[in-house]
Design a protein around this motif. Sequence first.
Motif, PDB file in Angstrom:
ATOM      1  N   SER A   1     -11.207   9.089   2.763  1.00 26.34           N
ATOM      2  CA  SER A   1     -12.568   9.127   3.272  1.00 26.34           C
ATOM      3  C   SER A   1     -13.187   7.735   3.275  1.00 26.34           C
ATOM      4  O   SER A   1     -12.850   6.887   2.444  1.00 26.34           O
ATOM      5  N   PRO A   2     -14.122   7.483   4.188  1.00 24.11           N
ATOM      6  CA  PRO A   2     -14.791   6.173   4.230  1.00 24.11           C
ATOM      7  C   PRO A   2     -15.478   5.819   2.913  1.00 24.11           C
ATOM      8  O   PRO A   2     -15.509   4.648   2.519  1.00 24.11           O
ATOM      9  N   GLU A   3     -16.011   6.829   2.238  1.00 28.94           N
ATOM     10  CA  GLU A   3     -16.692   6.568   0.969  1.00 28.94           C
ATOM     11  C   GLU A   3     -15.737   6.031  -0.084  1.00 28.94           C
ATOM     12  O   GLU A   3     -16.097   5.183  -0.901  1.00 28.94           O
ATOM     13  N   GLN A   4     -14.512   6.527  -0.061  1.00 22.50           N
ATOM     14  CA  GLN A   4     -13.528   6.085  -1.042  1.00 22.50           C
ATOM     15  C   GLN A   4     -12.980   4.698  -0.736  1.00 22.50           C
ATOM     16  O   GLN A   4     -12.420   4.046  -1.605  1.00 22.50           O
ATOM     17  N   LEU A   5     -13.118   4.260   0.490  1.00 21.36           N
ATOM     18  CA  LEU A   5     -12.586   2.962   0.894  1.00 21.36           C
ATOM     19  C   LEU A   5     -13.653   1.875   0.954  1.00 21.36           C
ATOM     20  O   LEU A   5     -13.320   0.698   1.096  1.00 21.36           O
ATOM     21  N   ALA A   6     -14.903   2.259   0.839  1.00 17.53           N
ATOM     22  CA  ALA A   6     -16.003   1.300   0.959  1.00 17.53           C
ATOM     23  C   ALA A   6     -16.307   0.635  -0.390  1.00 17.53           C
ATOM     24  O   ALA A   6     -16.079   1.210  -1.453  1.00 17.53           O
ATOM     25  N   SER A   7     -16.811  -0.565  -0.333  1.00 14.15           N
ATOM     26  CA  SER A   7     -17.253  -1.271  -1.543  1.00 14.15           C
ATOM     27  C   SER A   7     -18.606  -0.727  -1.979  1.00 14.15           C
ATOM     28  O   SER A   7     -19.483  -0.487  -1.158  1.00 14.15           O
ATOM     29  N   THR A   8     -18.766  -0.560  -3.285  1.00 14.66           N
ATOM     30  CA  THR A   8     -20.034  -0.107  -3.853  1.00 14.66           C
ATOM     31  C   THR A   8     -20.713  -1.286  -4.534  1.00 14.66           C
ATOM     32  O   THR A   8     -20.079  -2.322  -4.790  1.00 14.66           O
ATOM     33  N   PRO A   9     -22.001  -1.157  -4.856  1.00 13.42           N
ATOM     34  CA  PRO A   9     -22.671  -2.229  -5.617  1.00 13.42           C
ATOM     35  C   PRO A   9     -21.940  -2.561  -6.927  1.00 13.42           C
ATOM     36  O   PRO A   9     -21.867  -3.724  -7.321  1.00 13.42           O
ATOM     37  N   GLU A  10     -21.381  -1.544  -7.572  1.00 14.07           N
ATOM     38  CA  GLU A  10     -20.624  -1.788  -8.811  1.00 14.07           C
ATOM     39  C   GLU A  10     -19.384  -2.634  -8.527  1.00 14.07           C
ATOM     40  O   GLU A  10     -19.073  -3.572  -9.281  1.00 14.07           O
ATOM     41  N   HIS A  11     -18.672  -2.309  -7.474  1.00 13.42           N
ATOM     42  CA  HIS A  11     -17.486  -3.088  -7.104  1.00 13.42           C
ATOM     43  C   HIS A  11     -17.856  -4.553  -6.857  1.00 13.42           C
ATOM     44  O   HIS A  11     -17.187  -5.474  -7.346  1.00 13.42           O
ATOM     45  N   ARG A  12     -18.904  -4.763  -6.083  1.00 13.57           N
ATOM     46  CA  ARG A  12     -19.319  -6.127  -5.743  1.00 13.57           C
ATOM     47  C   ARG A  12     -19.758  -6.887  -6.981  1.00 13.57           C
ATOM     48  O   ARG A  12     -19.480  -8.087  -7.116  1.00 13.57           O
ATOM     49  N   THR A  13     -20.445  -6.199  -7.886  1.00 10.50           N
ATOM     50  CA  THR A  13     -20.891  -6.854  -9.121  1.00 10.50           C
ATOM     51  C   THR A  13     -19.702  -7.282  -9.978  1.00 10.50           C
ATOM     52  O   THR A  13     -19.675  -8.400 -10.516  1.00 10.50           O
ATOM     53  N   LEU A  14     -18.721  -6.397 -10.101  1.00 10.95           N
ATOM     54  CA  LEU A  14     -17.543  -6.714 -10.907  1.00 10.95           C
ATOM     55  C   LEU A  14     -16.779  -7.900 -10.324  1.00 10.95           C
ATOM     56  O   LEU A  14     -16.430  -8.846 -11.037  1.00 10.95           O
ATOM     57  N   VAL A  15     -16.509  -7.849  -9.030  1.00 17.35           N
ATOM     58  CA  VAL A  15     -15.742  -8.921  -8.396  1.00 17.35           C
ATOM     59  C   VAL A  15     -16.529 -10.222  -8.401  1.00 17.35           C
ATOM     60  O   VAL A  15     -15.990 -11.293  -8.728  1.00 17.35           O
TER      61      VAL A  15
END
Length: 344
Positions: A103-117
């Motif tokens: 699903s697109p939701e599972q493949l999209a970057s989240t604010p948490e992902h961006r913060t971690l990276v």
Amino acid sequence: MRSCFAGRTAFQHTHNFHRRTEVQTTLAELKPFNSTQCRRRVTLTASPAAASAPESVREETASSSPSTEAAFALLERAVSVSDAEQPSTAFIASTSKRETLESPEQLASTPEHRTLVGSAILLLAAIGAQGVSGIHSPHAAAEAFAAVSAAYVLADFGTGVYHWSVDNYGSGATPIVGDQIAAFQGHHQRPWTITQRQFANNLHKVFKPSIPFSLAWLTASSALHFAPVANCFISTFVFLVCMSQQFHAWGHMKKSELPAAVLSLQNAGLLISRKAHGAHHKAPFEGNYCIVSGLWNDALDQSGSDQGFFRKLERFVAAQTGVEPRCWYEPKYDLEHLPSSEEK
């Protein structure tokens, strides 16, 4: 190492599969037959399923009569049936958890992902900046350049060892790295998914563990004034190891989908290319593990020889623990192979 028998009816691909000999078996002990026959026969006759095969079949396999090949075919069928009935043994690393992301939701970057990276990259940049700020002479600059170059070369080796380990051992239930193990196994089933992930979505799992390490290193370096060469090496090494997951994604993309700079680096051999990484995506996934530049792959794999680095390491692990790697056995799930590297 050469593949030794055609893949069973679970899937019909050109790549062949074989089971490896017992750890204690040496090539010298196998001289009566050619290597293809020997590896398969030693493994078959030593398997638990062989004991339950008809006695006439087992006697025939021990002989050198013209019907030996037919007997071995029957014995292999018995082993195949046993494998189907008992897909998990004490000697095969578990692959109990797999991911299928669609699903697109599972493949999209989240604010948490961006913060971690973002946080991880900023910490590594700070370490690198400390290293650069300590360069005050041509000699120190040369040392820093050598450190960065060494980090680049060793990062490729490091990703190979790690990739080999999660491809072949553990499961989704393994502490700390279980999610990555499950993701790598899922990637073998659906390799195109990695090209659909957004940047931070693809990288957050590998950058996340680097944050506490980088924070501890930066704190210690500030207090103890680490040498510039150490900071340059560490910042480059960790960054490249973590970014290798993105290099990996680029290695699955068509040339027409890549940024021009990335394509130039791939063509120059500085980043892993689609063609080079495609060699890994041939079951049972037993080589070409390095995913920064692929520089180490030929040296480590030794053209598939049993004397390659990972084959020796696998035999050592099996001898010490009784756990055999997944690549000694054909996968038990359907595979979607990488499209041709010639596709644009």
